[in-house]
Write a protein that holds these residues in place. Structure first.
Motif, PDB file in Angstrom:
ATOM      1  N   ALA A 322       0.354  17.978  22.334  1.00 25.77           N
ATOM      2  CA  ALA A 322       0.918  17.256  21.198  1.00 25.77           C
ATOM      3  C   ALA A 322       0.061  16.043  20.839  1.00 25.77           C
ATOM      4  O   ALA A 322      -0.521  15.391  21.712  1.00 25.77           O
ATOM      5  CB  ALA A 322       2.343  16.804  21.527  1.00 25.77           C
ATOM      6  N   VAL A 323      -0.002  15.750  19.562  1.00 25.36           N
ATOM      7  CA  VAL A 323      -0.830  14.650  19.059  1.00 25.36           C
ATOM      8  C   VAL A 323       0.049  13.660  18.302  1.00 25.36           C
ATOM      9  O   VAL A 323       0.882  14.055  17.481  1.00 25.36           O
ATOM     10  CB  VAL A 323      -1.953  15.181  18.145  1.00 25.36           C
ATOM     11  CG1 VAL A 323      -2.707  14.031  17.501  1.00 25.36           C
ATOM     12  CG2 VAL A 323      -2.905  16.058  18.956  1.00 25.36           C
ATOM     13  N   THR A 324      -0.146  12.380  18.582  1.00 27.99           N
ATOM     14  CA  THR A 324       0.606  11.314  17.931  1.00 27.99           C
ATOM     15  C   THR A 324      -0.370  10.323  17.316  1.00 27.99           C
ATOM     16  O   THR A 324      -1.323   9.900  17.975  1.00 27.99           O
ATOM     17  CB  THR A 324       1.508  10.583  18.943  1.00 27.99           C
ATOM     18  OG1 THR A 324       2.355  11.534  19.587  1.00 27.99           O
ATOM     19  CG2 THR A 324       2.371   9.543  18.248  1.00 27.99           C
ATOM     20  N   ALA A 325      -0.150   9.952  16.072  1.00 27.42           N
ATOM     21  CA  ALA A 325      -1.047   9.047  15.357  1.00 27.42           C
ATOM     22  C   ALA A 325      -0.637   7.597  15.559  1.00 27.42           C
ATOM     23  O   ALA A 325       0.545   7.264  15.552  1.00 27.42           O
ATOM     24  CB  ALA A 325      -1.058   9.386  13.871  1.00 27.42           C
ATOM     25  N   ARG A 326      -1.639   6.757  15.727  1.00 30.54           N
ATOM     26  CA  ARG A 326      -1.458   5.307  15.735  1.00 30.54           C
ATOM     27  C   ARG A 326      -2.387   4.722  14.667  1.00 30.54           C
ATOM     28  O   ARG A 326      -3.523   4.373  14.944  1.00 30.54           O
ATOM     29  CB  ARG A 326      -1.770   4.717  17.119  1.00 30.54           C
ATOM     30  CG  ARG A 326      -0.735   5.038  18.186  1.00 30.54           C
ATOM     31  CD  ARG A 326       0.581   4.327  17.883  1.00 30.54           C
ATOM     32  NE  ARG A 326       1.591   4.559  18.921  1.00 30.54           N
ATOM     33  CZ  ARG A 326       2.563   5.454  18.814  1.00 30.54           C
ATOM     34  NH1 ARG A 326       2.639   6.219  17.717  1.00 30.54           N
ATOM     35  NH2 ARG A 326       3.461   5.591  19.760  1.00 30.54           N
ATOM     36  N   PRO A 327      -1.902   4.632  13.398  1.00 32.23           N
ATOM     37  CA  PRO A 327      -2.741   4.077  12.326  1.00 32.23           C
ATOM     38  C   PRO A 327      -3.086   2.618  12.607  1.00 32.23           C
ATOM     39  O   PRO A 327      -2.312   1.888  13.228  1.00 32.23           O
ATOM     40  CB  PRO A 327      -1.851   4.211  11.087  1.00 32.23           C
ATOM     41  CG  PRO A 327      -0.822   5.234  11.448  1.00 32.23           C
ATOM     42  CD  PRO A 327      -0.601   5.083  12.918  1.00 32.23           C
ATOM     43  N   ASN A 328      -4.228   2.208  12.126  1.00 28.20           N
ATOM     44  CA  ASN A 328      -4.678   0.825  12.258  1.00 28.20           C
ATOM     45  C   ASN A 328      -4.300   0.050  10.996  1.00 28.20           C
ATOM     46  O   ASN A 328      -4.869   0.275   9.930  1.00 28.20           O
ATOM     47  CB  ASN A 328      -6.187   0.783  12.474  1.00 28.20           C
ATOM     48  CG  ASN A 328      -6.717  -0.620  12.697  1.00 28.20           C
ATOM     49  OD1 ASN A 328      -5.949  -1.586  12.753  1.00 28.20           O
ATOM     50  ND2 ASN A 328      -8.029  -0.746  12.813  1.00 28.20           N
ATOM     51  N   ALA A 329      -3.344  -0.843  11.120  1.00 27.43           N
ATOM     52  CA  ALA A 329      -2.864  -1.594   9.945  1.00 27.43           C
ATOM     53  C   ALA A 329      -3.945  -2.500   9.365  1.00 27.43           C
ATOM     54  O   ALA A 329      -3.870  -2.888   8.194  1.00 27.43           O
ATOM     55  CB  ALA A 329      -1.638  -2.427  10.336  1.00 27.43           C
ATOM     56  N   GLN A 330      -4.949  -2.848  10.173  1.00 27.44           N
ATOM     57  CA  GLN A 330      -6.019  -3.743   9.712  1.00 27.44           C
ATOM     58  C   GLN A 330      -7.291  -2.985   9.329  1.00 27.44           C
ATOM     59  O   GLN A 330      -8.341  -3.608   9.153  1.00 27.44           O
ATOM     60  CB  GLN A 330      -6.340  -4.765  10.817  1.00 27.44           C
ATOM     61  CG  GLN A 330      -5.139  -5.515  11.362  1.00 27.44           C
ATOM     62  CD  GLN A 330      -4.364  -6.242  10.291  1.00 27.44           C
ATOM     63  OE1 GLN A 330      -4.964  -6.852   9.390  1.00 27.44           O
ATOM     64  NE2 GLN A 330      -3.037  -6.192  10.360  1.00 27.44           N
ATOM     65  N   ALA A 331      -7.205  -1.682   9.195  1.00 27.17           N
ATOM     66  CA  ALA A 331      -8.401  -0.877   8.928  1.00 27.17           C
ATOM     67  C   ALA A 331      -8.933  -1.121   7.521  1.00 27.17           C
ATOM     68  O   ALA A 331      -8.173  -1.384   6.575  1.00 27.17           O
ATOM     69  CB  ALA A 331      -8.093   0.606   9.104  1.00 27.17           C
ATOM     70  N   ARG A 332     -10.234  -1.008   7.382  1.00 24.29           N
ATOM     71  CA  ARG A 332     -10.865  -1.122   6.064  1.00 24.29           C
ATOM     72  C   ARG A 332     -10.500   0.060   5.187  1.00 24.29           C
ATOM     73  O   ARG A 332     -10.416  -0.076   3.963  1.00 24.29           O
ATOM     74  CB  ARG A 332     -12.385  -1.196   6.226  1.00 24.29           C
ATOM     75  CG  ARG A 332     -12.868  -2.478   6.925  1.00 24.29           C
ATOM     76  CD  ARG A 332     -14.339  -2.383   7.252  1.00 24.29           C
ATOM     77  NE  ARG A 332     -15.129  -2.072   6.060  1.00 24.29           N
ATOM     78  CZ  ARG A 332     -16.331  -1.524   6.089  1.00 24.29           C
ATOM     79  NH1 ARG A 332     -16.870  -1.170   7.266  1.00 24.29           N
ATOM     80  NH2 ARG A 332     -16.996  -1.295   4.976  1.00 24.29           N
ATOM     81  N   ARG A 333     -10.303   1.225   5.818  1.00 21.06           N
ATOM     82  CA  ARG A 333      -9.888   2.409   5.069  1.00 21.06           C
ATOM     83  C   ARG A 333      -8.704   3.037   5.792  1.00 21.06           C
ATOM     84  O   ARG A 333      -8.785   3.338   6.976  1.00 21.06           O
ATOM     85  CB  ARG A 333     -11.026   3.442   4.967  1.00 21.06           C
ATOM     86  CG  ARG A 333     -12.260   2.940   4.223  1.00 21.06           C
ATOM     87  CD  ARG A 333     -13.306   4.057   4.096  1.00 21.06           C
ATOM     88  NE  ARG A 333     -14.524   3.548   3.505  1.00 21.06           N
ATOM     89  CZ  ARG A 333     -15.540   3.046   4.197  1.00 21.06           C
ATOM     90  NH1 ARG A 333     -15.476   3.024   5.532  1.00 21.06           N
ATOM     91  NH2 ARG A 333     -16.621   2.585   3.590  1.00 21.06           N
TER      92      ARG A 333
END
Length: 347
Positions: A322-333
């Protein structure tokens, strides 16, 4: 794409014939997954994933898979591709871009890059594999002794050294002699190793091997669980591929997982991101030495995702991975919502 089945019955028979007669200290730790019937669903999953790749790529990965040091990195690469496909993406494996080869490229319908995904697997030191094989060899020798007790090594101030094949044979012979001579003995010393016969208030603890002895060997990996090492490796990957993502103006994503010997999991990564005041250790019943580690509870370690990293995808190390995403709130994109919300179903 390939139509070959790499890990069917013929493979199992060949693999068992090639490696099954080797002594345990020379047999790959992946042997059981490669041949045992209750791991067939693992082998089926690998075949399903390899069938989606060009034959040359599938053949290369199939050849590396069962080697101890490559088993989890190959698994994590395939799992990352499976997760991207499950999110509806078109993907290409190891496409080259001027000397750089990200593990996966997410493509638009006309074949242009939409996202680069690099994969990292947190691995133990290479010598760990030989140490694990050596302890497993002694476990299997002791498991032939017809006395149903549980043994562990007596603790000391240093981690015990795994025996070589010759020493393991002599140790098992001496333990056998002593147990058959006196099954109620509380300790046995043999060739520099002292074994304790575990007992509770009612007597010896029952062996999981029934009427045969069980040796709970040191895990070989006891000690602190370190997610910071994984974070440093992710930072290195980001530095390597950030310019490529800039050139195509697309998100850069890191998919990460961990070898089971390291025990790093998503909770450890989340704790590092949050800067939580916690530290965890891994050990089992046979570990008499787990070491020590200092932590400053006033300033606990924290990982701040680099701005060039759009998201981290965490890959579980149990089928179906299983794969879980952790988006980066400070990402440039930022990454698309369908990737940011990705959580693969459990088996």
């Amino acid at each position: 794409m390939t139509s070959a089945r790499f890990f069917g019955q013929d493979f199992v028979a060949r693999h068992r014939q090639q490696f099954g007669s080797l002594p345990p200290d020379r047999r790959r730790l992946t042997f059981d997954i490669a041949v045992e019937p209750h791991f067939k669903h693992w082998r089926d999953w690998y075949d399903e994933q390899l069938a989606l790749l060009p034959h040359s790529d599938a053949e290369q990965l199939a050849g590396r898979l069962w080697k101890d040091e490559f088993f989890w990195p190959v698994t994590m690469e395939l799992a990352a591709g499976a997760a991207l496909r499950s999110a509806g993406y078109i993907v290409a494996y190891e496409r080259q871009y001027g000397g750089l080869t990200p593990d996966w490229t997410v493509l638009s319908p006309d074949g242009n890059p939409l996202m680069f995904v690099e994969v990292h697997t947190d691995q133990p030191p290479r010598e760990t594999f030989a140490r694990q094989r050596a302890w497993k060899a002694l476990e299997q020798r002791i498991a032939k002794i017809p006395v149903g007790v549980v043994l562990v090594l007596k603790g000391g101030n240093m981690p015990p050294k795994a025996p070589d094949a010759g020493t393991a044979k002599k140790v098992a012979q001496e333990v056998r002699r002593r147990l058959l001579q006196s099954p109620s003995t509380s300790s046995i010393t043999a060739y520099g190793y002292t074994f304790l016969v575990l007992a509770d208030r009612f007597g010896p603890i029952a062996s999981q091997n029934g009427l045969l002895a069980q040796f709970a060997a040191p895990s070989g990996v006891a000690g602190p669980v370190d997610a910071a090492r994984l974070a440093r490796a992710v930072n290195d990957k980001v530095r390597k591929y950030a310019a490529l993502a800039d050139r195509y103006e697309v998100p850069l994503v890191l998919a990460a997982g961990a070898h089971r010997f390291t025990s790093v999991d998503l909770d450890d990564v989340d704790g590092l991101i949050a800067g939580e005041r916690t530290i965890s250790f891994q050990f089992n019943i046979g570990d008499a030495f787990i070491g020590a580690q200092k932590i400053n509870l006033t300033h606990p370690p924290q990982w701040i995702m680099p701005a060039d990293l759009s998201a981290l995808l965490w890959i579980d190390n149990q089928p179906p991975f299983a794969v879980t995403a952790r988006p980066n709130a400070q990402a440039r994109r930022s990454v698309p919502d369908r990737l940011a919300e990705l959580v693969s179903p459990s088996l």
